[in-house]
Design an enzyme around this catalytic site. Structure first.
Site, mmCIF file in Angstrom:
data_model
loop_
_atom_site.group_PDB
_atom_site.id
_atom_site.type_symbol
_atom_site.label_atom_id
_atom_site.label_comp_id
_atom_site.label_asym_id
_atom_site.label_seq_id
_atom_site.Cartn_x
_atom_site.Cartn_y
_atom_site.Cartn_z
ATOM 1 N N HIS C 68 0.832 -1.211 0.000
ATOM 2 C CA HIS C 68 0.000 0.000 0.000
ATOM 3 C C HIS C 68 0.858 1.249 0.000
ATOM 4 C CE1 HIS C 68 -3.089 -2.914 1.010
ATOM 5 N NE2 HIS C 68 -3.986 -1.997 0.720
ATOM 6 N N GLU C 88 -9.091 6.845 -4.979
ATOM 7 C CA GLU C 88 -9.487 6.873 -3.570
ATOM 8 C C GLU C 88 -8.849 8.047 -2.830
ATOM 9 O OE1 GLU C 88 -9.997 2.034 -3.663
ATOM 10 O OE2 GLU C 88 -8.297 2.930 -2.619
ATOM 11 N N VAL C 124 -9.898 5.520 2.780
ATOM 12 C CA VAL C 124 -10.093 6.968 2.745
ATOM 13 C C VAL C 124 -11.240 7.432 1.865
ATOM 14 C CG1 VAL C 124 -7.694 7.492 3.237
ATOM 15 C CG2 VAL C 124 -8.429 7.224 0.859
#
Lengths: 292, 292, 292, 292
Positions: C68, C88, C124
């Site tokens: 990530h 995102e 998020v």
């Protein structure tokens, strides 16, 4: 029983001698917590001990977990548990298992240890066999990291329950109440009668601590319903005269009211904290919550 | 005890002989209700009797109100009350007033009758002296029309409570439950333990009617918790094992849980109706209501 | 868009080609999930992918976490994010940080990685900068095991939100309603008006999906308010005509009612599930919850 | 606009000239209320006027009721309503009835007057045709005394709404808030964002009055959210950032949260009073009520 200030202002040796067993067979937790002292309250002391564990290495955390006995396991059979563990397991009914139950617990512990590498830990003081088995089944599919976090959370809970039998809390906690009439959008008062009782756990009986009547703001005159040394951890119950209140205000209620005397049972976990335990009620519904 | 169908299908004389006292000294209410029959249920019968009063002239309604004795008044002292009124007043503790209380009740009754022209009426079966006096004070400033309406509402409530001791209800009522976990947004199940008990009013003791466990929808398997002839008016109590439920699901709760065993006491007024009495709970809050 | 059954009944290559990016740069999750198929529903597919991660070794889980990008980090600056991550992060406003904010995010990410050995991960899509920073501060003091578990939970949430834009859900979800009148202990009906609207996220406008009126049980006639393909994830709002309802029943309410039109906004996360979204209301209070 | 103190300290003539129309065509109400003055507040003035009606004879009360026009009746057609009644009926949409609706209203009014001897009265300012007809149907079966009491209650409500457009309230009212996290048993703070808006009834648009953030007790710093002259009767709305709050505390919530921005719309009826409008919320449930 000393308070946190006295204990943490004294010598390290006495501190560790008193608190070394709060975390099972791991006096290093007390030792590291002492370095952060002195502490003004039971809560601050508990937080420091918890932090010592949180900031330990994962290897140290594992040693702490591994110090815990199997629930109903071989150590119990052999009489080798710490006195704290013995009492806690006995209160959960683990001292009197049938052979079938014992075998089931043993299989459960083995499966858990094989998967995660540390024993299945649950704060059992108020748990039943059914809760212990059911929690086991919901936890076994977890990932190791989730279960490691959960095991540590259980250990902190066990430590907290041990700690508050050793250290006197500050008399800062108190109990307040408020009653709202949600059918009419106003305080339920003046005039609703309220009783407060406390459960004596050793005898299973309830003793009355006070009788109150709401004022025109739906609160109790004369300050907290309970405070200072009388405000100890344990199980309490309000009884609210909801049926009589609505009858006396002329609000339509049934012949046999849906709500008459409303009992509201709650536990005090932290004797240094404020517990606000209100009631929102109509003749047909009510709710409560821990407020502030 | 006859049911409504049997009673209302028979002769008018028997109907009135049985129900003539439901409205105090006013058999004309039963006579007029009979004309609207026959009735399939206790509820339909009660509604018809109520309607006979509602549709009577205001003069007739006043006669009905004037037939009621003063609460704790001269008729009671002289032993001239109907047996229904005697029992109702005795249950409210009005049979054992001090001279001071007796004088206060007398003054209260006089003030009320002087202002409104009819006696102060309150369904007292479950009321205390405090409720009676407090309701009196909140009602005295009302307008006459408001108070006439309120007095009739009280008379209907008294009639309802008398009626259900004379007429057998249909076995159509039943009790259901549902438990929601508001902390996790899902049914509280499977596995929450629930107990149902009933208060024996003559002895003040509780008898257990059933032990249940929620299914995965948070409901009880096997249909209603109570139904048919066992479903009578009276006082009941659920006890929900909220603390054990959250402990077994691994949700964080306190060492001494804020909510552990949660008692929920409620009254059944209408034995022919469905009572849905659910619990919405998190470890820190709960609410209930009469649902459908 | 294929459904779970079609996808999981086809070839492994196509399955992995379609779902390989659901877990960031970790097609092995799709590969292992495929072995457990075929799947009847989006929910079953999501569960299998989650399980593949849960049962992976801790080393594999760490590799997944390390795949990530930093929130608002160097990869984003260099334009090297996966398209999923780019979108995102943009939706959370992380594409337009001031230099000061960028520096704060960088320091935050470094502190987190230094302590735990993997990047700070937060789903998020609907978060703001304030939420991201605030969550960071509450998570940093955690133990590594707790934070590892939390990071995996966030990864599962991200995967779920990606998955449902790739796989068509079964049309099994539906929306129901129920309105209770807690002032009078009965269903709020017949006659309370209810409107249902849906938020169009691209334009920020609301479109009306239906107009309803409660029946005598406080429910909507004609089955679910929404079902099948119309029941998609997103933001919805009931509007309940509470003020008009109480006014029409003659219950006393204020000149300007405390509650008039009551909006109740809620999100649908799982389009295959049943959402029961009821209202309990008096003229002065209301509550709602996800029911079942 | 004068306040209650100024008005009631002045001459009786001016007082009656100003307030003579508050009770429809019944200046005697203002005359008798004046005798009880002077009054310190709008509330005290309203109470005195109400009391003058309550203590009037039933004959006088009937004259007051008979002074009211039929809803949508002949007086309206002939343009003979008082200006207050004209505006009130127009706001309820009674100025634009179809011939069928007009006939239905006429029949309704006749049936009511025939049964009770006075016109059907309903405070219509915020009512719709549907509410007016539905309330009519629920009231027609009442006893005359109940309906007389209800008609007077409606008259008092109409008077109150007229009064507060004529007399300036004291700036004693204010609005407070409190947010509790029922999933974790603690105040929802610090950090939950809250917005307060007010509806402009003439344009149907909302204007923002303030942006707030909860403190660690779940309350707003800086005192009331609204007070003094800004605190007027009307329609308000809080918006609580519930989804962002739970996301930032790390509590598990869905990808599309069930509760994200939670609107809470409420009316202020009495600008001299304290309105406490709190929120109790978990990620899956919430409730509110008028508190104190």
């Amino acid at each position: 029983m000393p308070n946190a200030k006295e204990l943490s202002s004294g010598a390290a040796e006495a501190f560790v001698a008193t608190l070394g067993g709060v975390y099972e067979k791991s006096p290093w937790v007390a030792e590291r917590a002492y370095e952060r002292g002195p502490f003004d309250s039971l809560a601050a002391l508990a937080t420091a001990m918890k932090q010592a564990v949180t900031e330990a290495t994962e290897a140290e955390q594992l040693v702490l977990l591994l110090a815990h006995p199997d629930l109903a396991g071989k150590a119990a059979l052999a009489g080798e548990l710490t006195s704290e563990s013995t009492e806690e397991q006995a209160r959960a009914g683990l001292g009197s298992l049938t052979p079938e139950e014992m075998e089931r617990f043993t299989r459960m512990n083995e499966a858990y240890k094989t998967k995660f590498g540390f024993p299945y830990i649950l704060a059992v003081r108020n748990a039943s066999k059914a809760v212990i088995l059911s929690a086991f089944e919901s936890r076994l599919p977890n990932s190791r990291s989730a279960e490691l976090a959960e095991a540590l959370a259980q250990v902190h809970k066990i430590a907290w329950m041990r700690l508050r039998t050793i250290v006197t809390p500050n008399p800062t906690g108190f109990l307040t109440c408020h009653v709202l009439d949600t059918a009419r959008g106003m305080p339920a008062g003046p005039g609703m009668r309220i009783q407060l009782r406390r459960l004596d756990e050793s005898t299973g009986t309830w003793s009355t601590l006070g009788q109150f009547v709401t004022n025109s703001d739906g609160r109790l005159d004369g300050g907290p319903a309970l405070k200072g040394e009388a405000f100890t951890f344990g199980t309490y119950e309000w009884t609210f005269g909801v049926g009589a209140y609505f009858a006396s205000t002329g609000f339509p209620i049934a012949g046999t009211p849906f709500l008459d005397d409303v009992p509201l049972r709650f536990g005090i976990d932290d004797p240094e904290a404020h517990y606000h335990v209100p009631l929102l009620c109509s003749p047909w519904s009510y709710s409560t919550y821990r407020g502030s």
